[in-house]
Design an enzyme around this catalytic site. Structure first.
Site, PDB file in Angstrom:
ATOM      1  N   ASN A 111      15.999  12.484 -21.432  1.00 15.83           N
ATOM      2  CA  ASN A 111      14.833  13.179 -20.854  1.00 15.83           C
ATOM      3  C   ASN A 111      14.176  12.360 -19.747  1.00 15.83           C
ATOM      4  O   ASN A 111      12.983  12.072 -19.769  1.00 15.83           O
ATOM      5  CB  ASN A 111      13.822  13.560 -21.942  1.00 15.83           C
ATOM      6  CG  ASN A 111      13.328  12.389 -22.755  1.00 15.83           C
ATOM      7  OD1 ASN A 111      14.070  11.452 -23.035  1.00 15.83           O
ATOM      8  ND2 ASN A 111      12.076  12.423 -23.138  1.00 15.83           N
ATOM      9  N   ASP A 145      12.708   4.757 -31.189  1.00 15.00           N
ATOM     10  CA  ASP A 145      12.206   5.872 -30.379  1.00 15.00           C
ATOM     11  C   ASP A 145      11.195   5.346 -29.350  1.00 15.00           C
ATOM     12  O   ASP A 145      10.199   6.012 -29.057  1.00 15.00           O
ATOM     13  CB  ASP A 145      11.588   6.961 -31.262  1.00 15.00           C
ATOM     14  CG  ASP A 145      11.341   8.265 -30.519  1.00 15.00           C
ATOM     15  OD1 ASP A 145      11.978   8.484 -29.474  1.00 15.00           O
ATOM     16  OD2 ASP A 145      10.499   9.063 -30.980  1.00 15.00           O
TER      17      ASP A 145
HETATM   18  O1  DOR Z   1       7.172  11.122 -29.180  1.00 14.41           O
HETATM   19  C1  DOR Z   1       8.157  11.292 -28.502  1.00 14.41           C
HETATM   20  N1  DOR Z   1       8.188  10.964 -27.195  1.00 14.41           N
HETATM   21  N2  DOR Z   1       9.247  11.861 -29.046  1.00 14.41           N
HETATM   22  C2  DOR Z   1      10.314  12.219 -28.298  1.00 14.41           C
HETATM   23  O2  DOR Z   1      11.294  12.684 -28.849  1.00 14.41           O
HETATM   24  C3  DOR Z   1      10.291  12.069 -26.830  1.00 14.41           C
HETATM   25  C4  DOR Z   1       9.411  10.959 -26.481  1.00 14.41           C
HETATM   26  C5  DOR Z   1       9.166  10.793 -25.006  1.00 14.41           C
HETATM   27  O3  DOR Z   1      10.145  10.795 -24.262  1.00 14.41           O
HETATM   28  O4  DOR Z   1       8.034  10.586 -24.615  1.00 14.41           O
END
Ligand code: DOR
Length: 440
Positions: free
Chosen positions: A97, A304
């Site tokens: 992303n 994460d």
């Molecule tokens: O909290 C999150 N932030 N979960 C995700 O899966 C994406 C991430 C982000 O890219 O900021």
């Protein structure tokens, strides 16, 4: 870049592949571990005196968001990889992303080229699924696997109908990693809570049921096609109990330190810094996740790492972005938990390195044994130091764990036989390598 051909680590407390510890020496030559023994003596080569320190396989963080290209005001591959080196993370798997999204071979190649120029640790990049890029998903290379966002939305990076999901599960064999949250349920609950600006309601909107529904659907499809499935950041007791009943050999799952150690009480102390996807849950969820990890229902740990600036996090909910940084604190957080008796140091090394290498088919990593890559971290399990904002290397410049007193801080991190981090300093001249995935 000159390769320092030999390095001798002396008097370390070494974790062996069977989980036992010996005090001894490790000889590294040409990027590889060549000997592990109680005493090795070779005059004239570079030595590290590791007396009192514990030598573990370097952490492989299987889920990070490093923001380059396109969102470099939050983080970039250089700053993020320096933060990795400081945290004992010698390899990372990064999510798609970014902007542009990593949904084509071209975008994947671009990330690999950037990483080759900027990353001080090793790297791999997921290919992201849309409803339209099946051909790219089948052929992209090299990649640890296909990332599917089932619920939270990053432009077209969303596959939220069973038919579109099934089309991906039905074709090809490579690993599918899912962010499992049910979009329809989240949308409906968002309407119910509209107009409330307390970030605490984030955990109620994207509730336990939303996570369970999506995890159940992903496992159903994986079972239908016997497809290798990895469930990212498991967050609820319900998902853990579901997997305890039905977890075939082709399914693995991970948990983050924050879903083990933080819960909804964190909104009272750190406000929107606690907001992430999937959200923080209750203390009961913490306990059930710990038990699932200890029992082998959950296979490994990921951070994460999802940095956002302090200004972005200071907006009013729901404008605040979800996510928190993690690569600099994950190992000390888990080693502190080990020191407190929640688990063992060997289990931490397994969840954060050995099991990840196995789960993603990353050859030659995750163990301190002759023939393995010399990706190593020396940690100090004798002293406690707090998480201090001024010492952080992540560009976002904050941590949800600021002030926490932790042990197991990395003293030296070694990537490919080279010292990339030592006593607070990163050797910014070094570069990591692209990871190879034997299953893909
Ligand atoms: O909290 C999150 N932030 N979960 C995700 O899966 C994406 C991430 C982000 O890219 O900021």
């Amino acid at each position: 870049m000159p390769i320092n051909s030999s390095l001798l680590i002396r008097h370390a407390t070494i974790m062996l592949p069977n989980g036992e510890f010996i005090v001894g020496d490790v000889l590294v030559r040409d990027r590889l571990i060549v000997q592990v023994a109680p005493e090795i003596s070779i005059p004239g080569i570079q030595e590290i005196d590791a007396t009192g320190l514990t030598l573990l396989p370097g952490v492989i963080d299987p889920q990070v968001h490093f923001r380059e290209p396109g969102l470099e005001h939050k983080e970039d591959l250089f700053t993020a990889s320096c933060a990795c080196a400081k945290g004992g993370v010698t390899s990372f798997l990064e999510m798609p992303n970014t902007r542009p999204l990593t949904i084509t071979q071209q975008a994947l190649d671009d990330k690999l080229q950037r990483a080759a120029q900027k990353c001080v640790v090793n790297y791999g990049f997921f290919i992201g699924a849309t409803s339209e890029n099946l051909p790219d998903l089948l052929t992209a290379h090299p990649t640890p696997g296909i990332k599917i966002f089932m619920g939270s939305m990053h432009g077209p990076l969303l596959v939220d109908t069973e038919a579109a999901l099934e089309a991906i599960f039905a074709q090809g064999q490579r690993l599918i990693a899912v962010h499992a949250e049910d979009r329809a349920r989240i949308e409906q609950r968002r309407l119910e809570f509209a107009g409330i600006h307390d970030p605490k309601i984030h955990s109620q909107i994207q509730d336990n049921q939303a996570a369970l529904l999506a995890t159940q659907l992903a496992v159903k499809l994986a079972n239908k096609y016997q497809r290798r499935l990895h469930i990212l950041h498991l967050s609820t007791a319900e998902e853990a109990e579901f997997l305890r009943q039905d977890k075939p050999s082709w399914v693995t799952a991970e948990v983050t330190p924050q879903h083990l150690l933080l819960n909804t009480n964190a909104y009272d102390t750190i406000g929107s810094w606690a907001q992430m996807n999937p959200p923080l849950r209750s203390q009961r969820d913490n306990e059930v996740l710990w038990k699932a990890l200890l029992d082998g229902v959950i296979d490994f740990i990921a951070t994460d790492h999802a940095p956002h600036t302090l200004a972005e996090k200071a907006q009013e909910y729901p404008l605040t972005p979800s996510g928190m940084p993690g690569v600099e604190t994950s190992l000390p957080l888990m080693l502190t938990a080990a020191k407190e008796g929640r688990c063992t140091v060997a289990q931490v090394a397994n969840w954060m390195s050995t099991a990840v290498a196995k789960g993603y088919g990353i050859a030659n990593k995750g163990a301190i044994s002759p023939g393995y890559d010399a990706d190593l971290v020396l940690v100090d399990l004798n002293t406690y130091r707090p998480v201090v904002r001024e010492e952080l290397l992540t560009k976002c410049g904050w941590s949800p764990f600021e002030g926490w007193k932790l042990t197991g801080w990395p003293v030296i991190t070694i990537v490919g036989g080279q010292i990339v981090y030592e006593n607070g300093k990163v050797n910014t001249q070094l570069r990591g390598e692209a990871l190879k995935f034997t299953n893909n």
